[in-house]
Scaffold this motif. Structure first.
Motif, mmCIF file in Angstrom:
data_model
loop_
_atom_site.group_PDB
_atom_site.id
_atom_site.type_symbol
_atom_site.label_atom_id
_atom_site.label_comp_id
_atom_site.label_asym_id
_atom_site.label_seq_id
_atom_site.Cartn_x
_atom_site.Cartn_y
_atom_site.Cartn_z
ATOM 1 N N GLU A 12 17.977 0.388 -6.968
ATOM 2 C CA GLU A 12 16.878 0.213 -6.258
ATOM 3 C C GLU A 12 17.403 0.744 -4.824
ATOM 4 N N GLY A 13 16.492 0.903 -3.511
ATOM 5 C CA GLY A 13 16.724 1.295 -2.636
ATOM 6 C C GLY A 13 17.965 0.515 -1.733
ATOM 7 N N HIS A 14 18.933 1.166 -1.431
ATOM 8 C CA HIS A 14 20.076 0.450 -0.622
ATOM 9 C C HIS A 14 20.698 1.726 0.302
ATOM 10 N N ASN A 15 21.673 1.283 1.197
ATOM 11 C CA ASN A 15 22.274 2.448 1.940
ATOM 12 C C ASN A 15 23.852 2.301 1.843
ATOM 13 N N ALA A 16 24.336 1.473 1.373
ATOM 14 C CA ALA A 16 25.986 1.305 1.110
ATOM 15 C C ALA A 16 26.149 0.797 -0.198
ATOM 16 N N GLU A 17 27.668 0.949 -0.563
ATOM 17 C CA GLU A 17 28.088 0.435 -1.740
ATOM 18 C C GLU A 17 29.618 0.321 -1.419
ATOM 19 N N VAL A 18 30.177 -0.801 -1.976
ATOM 20 C CA VAL A 18 31.118 -1.480 -1.715
ATOM 21 C C VAL A 18 32.242 -0.676 -2.693
ATOM 22 N N VAL A 19 33.323 -0.016 -2.354
ATOM 23 C CA VAL A 19 34.435 0.867 -3.247
ATOM 24 C C VAL A 19 35.710 -0.163 -3.380
ATOM 25 N N LEU A 20 35.907 -0.872 -2.581
ATOM 26 C CA LEU A 20 37.150 -1.605 -2.501
ATOM 27 C C LEU A 20 37.135 -2.949 -1.787
ATOM 28 N N VAL A 21 37.613 -4.010 -2.261
ATOM 29 C CA VAL A 21 37.887 -5.350 -1.830
ATOM 30 C C VAL A 21 39.315 -5.688 -1.864
ATOM 31 N N THR A 22 40.351 -5.725 -0.645
ATOM 32 C CA THR A 22 41.533 -5.778 -0.866
ATOM 33 C C THR A 22 41.931 -6.771 0.546
ATOM 34 N N ASP A 23 43.227 -7.172 0.211
ATOM 35 C CA ASP A 23 43.716 -7.731 1.337
ATOM 36 C C ASP A 23 44.661 -6.878 2.228
ATOM 37 N N ASN A 24 44.647 -6.707 3.688
ATOM 38 C CA ASN A 24 45.439 -6.010 4.679
ATOM 39 C C ASN A 24 46.779 -6.857 4.423
ATOM 40 N N PRO A 25 47.998 -5.897 4.192
ATOM 41 C CA PRO A 25 49.174 -6.403 3.880
ATOM 42 C C PRO A 25 50.024 -7.188 5.237
ATOM 43 N N ALA A 26 49.242 -7.286 6.137
ATOM 44 C CA ALA A 26 49.826 -7.916 7.526
ATOM 45 C C ALA A 26 50.303 -9.312 7.262
ATOM 46 N N ALA A 27 51.224 -9.888 7.584
ATOM 47 C CA ALA A 27 51.874 -11.242 7.552
ATOM 48 C C ALA A 27 50.992 -12.248 8.196
ATOM 49 N N LYS A 28 50.878 -13.519 7.943
ATOM 50 C CA LYS A 28 50.139 -14.495 8.269
ATOM 51 C C LYS A 28 50.988 -14.758 9.937
ATOM 52 N N GLY A 29 50.366 -14.504 10.928
ATOM 53 C CA GLY A 29 50.905 -14.722 12.198
ATOM 54 C C GLY A 29 51.149 -13.281 12.945
ATOM 55 N N ALA A 30 50.757 -12.097 12.175
ATOM 56 C CA ALA A 30 50.852 -10.992 12.918
ATOM 57 C C ALA A 30 49.586 -10.776 13.707
ATOM 58 N N ALA A 31 49.917 -10.078 14.862
ATOM 59 C CA ALA A 31 48.978 -9.658 15.975
ATOM 60 C C ALA A 31 47.743 -9.081 15.159
ATOM 61 N N TYR A 32 46.543 -9.310 15.708
ATOM 62 C CA TYR A 32 45.367 -8.624 15.186
ATOM 63 C C TYR A 32 45.399 -7.189 15.649
ATOM 64 N N PRO A 33 45.020 -6.501 14.523
ATOM 65 C CA PRO A 33 45.059 -5.105 14.628
ATOM 66 C C PRO A 33 44.276 -4.404 15.791
ATOM 67 N N THR A 34 44.975 -3.405 16.348
ATOM 68 C CA THR A 34 44.137 -2.615 17.509
ATOM 69 C C THR A 34 43.049 -1.904 16.675
ATOM 70 N N ASP A 35 42.070 -0.949 17.407
ATOM 71 C CA ASP A 35 41.134 -0.292 16.846
ATOM 72 C C ASP A 35 41.706 0.790 15.872
ATOM 73 N N SER A 36 42.868 1.255 16.697
ATOM 74 C CA SER A 36 43.367 2.468 15.962
ATOM 75 C C SER A 36 44.258 2.048 14.868
ATOM 76 N N GLU A 37 44.670 0.791 14.811
ATOM 77 C CA GLU A 37 45.534 0.496 13.328
ATOM 78 C C GLU A 37 44.416 0.193 12.622
ATOM 79 N N LEU A 38 43.365 -0.359 12.775
ATOM 80 C CA LEU A 38 42.294 -0.337 11.906
ATOM 81 C C LEU A 38 41.887 0.617 11.346
ATOM 82 N N GLU A 39 41.617 1.936 12.293
ATOM 83 C CA GLU A 39 41.093 3.285 11.829
ATOM 84 C C GLU A 39 42.413 3.835 11.061
ATOM 85 N N ALA A 40 43.627 3.668 11.330
ATOM 86 C CA ALA A 40 44.624 4.215 10.351
ATOM 87 C C ALA A 40 44.631 3.502 9.093
ATOM 88 N N TRP A 41 44.286 2.040 8.934
ATOM 89 C CA TRP A 41 44.555 1.452 7.572
ATOM 90 C C TRP A 41 43.338 2.037 6.865
#
Length: 147
Positions: free
Chosen positions: A56-85
């Motif tokens: 049925e009509g939709h405009n997006a599809e999930v391809v992956l659900v995973t965890d970022n490997p950053a450790a608990k306590g790691a700084a929030y990623p910058t936009d460039s870090e998110l884009e690289a990930w």
């Protein structure tokens, strides 16, 4: 029927209904699973997602659900870090998901990731999804081999 049997029956009906109608329910982005089709919204924060059957009509599809490997306590990623990930994780997964014969020039991708306060609490769930570049509705899955 005893009171307990009635309660068990009602819970059973609710569970079965949730399973049967899952792909038509509205839910949070965190409820998405690989292969889910939904309506993507342009927003800085997405609270509710409208699930759809992929035929049925939709405009997006999930391809992956995973965890970022950053450790608990790691700084929030910058936009460039998110884009690289995303470039290192989402893009290769999308290519594998849609298959070698897909026209990748017509596709784009998006990603759901934790808010700062959730990240600071240890949440690392990342959800990669793909959609058509023109955001036109689709009526079939983008997964390779899906009729």
């Amino acid at each position: 029927m005893t009171g307990l049997a009635v309660r068990i029956f009602i819970v059973g009906v609710i569970v079965v209904g949730g399973i049967v109608f899952r792909d038509r329910l509205t839910g949070g982005a965190g409820d998405l699973k690989a292969g889910d089709c939904f309506d993507s919204k342009v927003a800085t924060e997405v609270k509710d997602i409208q699930h759809h059957p992929c035929n049925e009509g939709h405009n997006a599809e999930v391809v992956l659900v995973t965890d970022n490997p950053a450790a608990k306590g790691a700084a929030y990623p910058t936009d460039s870090e998110l884009e690289a990930w995303a470039g290192n994780t989402c893009v290769p997964t999308i290519i594998a998901y849609v298959g070698a014969s897909a026209d990748l020039s017509t596709l784009n991708y998006g990603m759901f990731y934790p808010k700062v306060e959730d990240w600071n609490s240890g949440e690392r769930r990342m959800i990669c999804y793909t959609m058509r570049l023109d955001m036109a509705p689709m009526t079939q899955s983008l997964h390779a081999g899906t009729p």
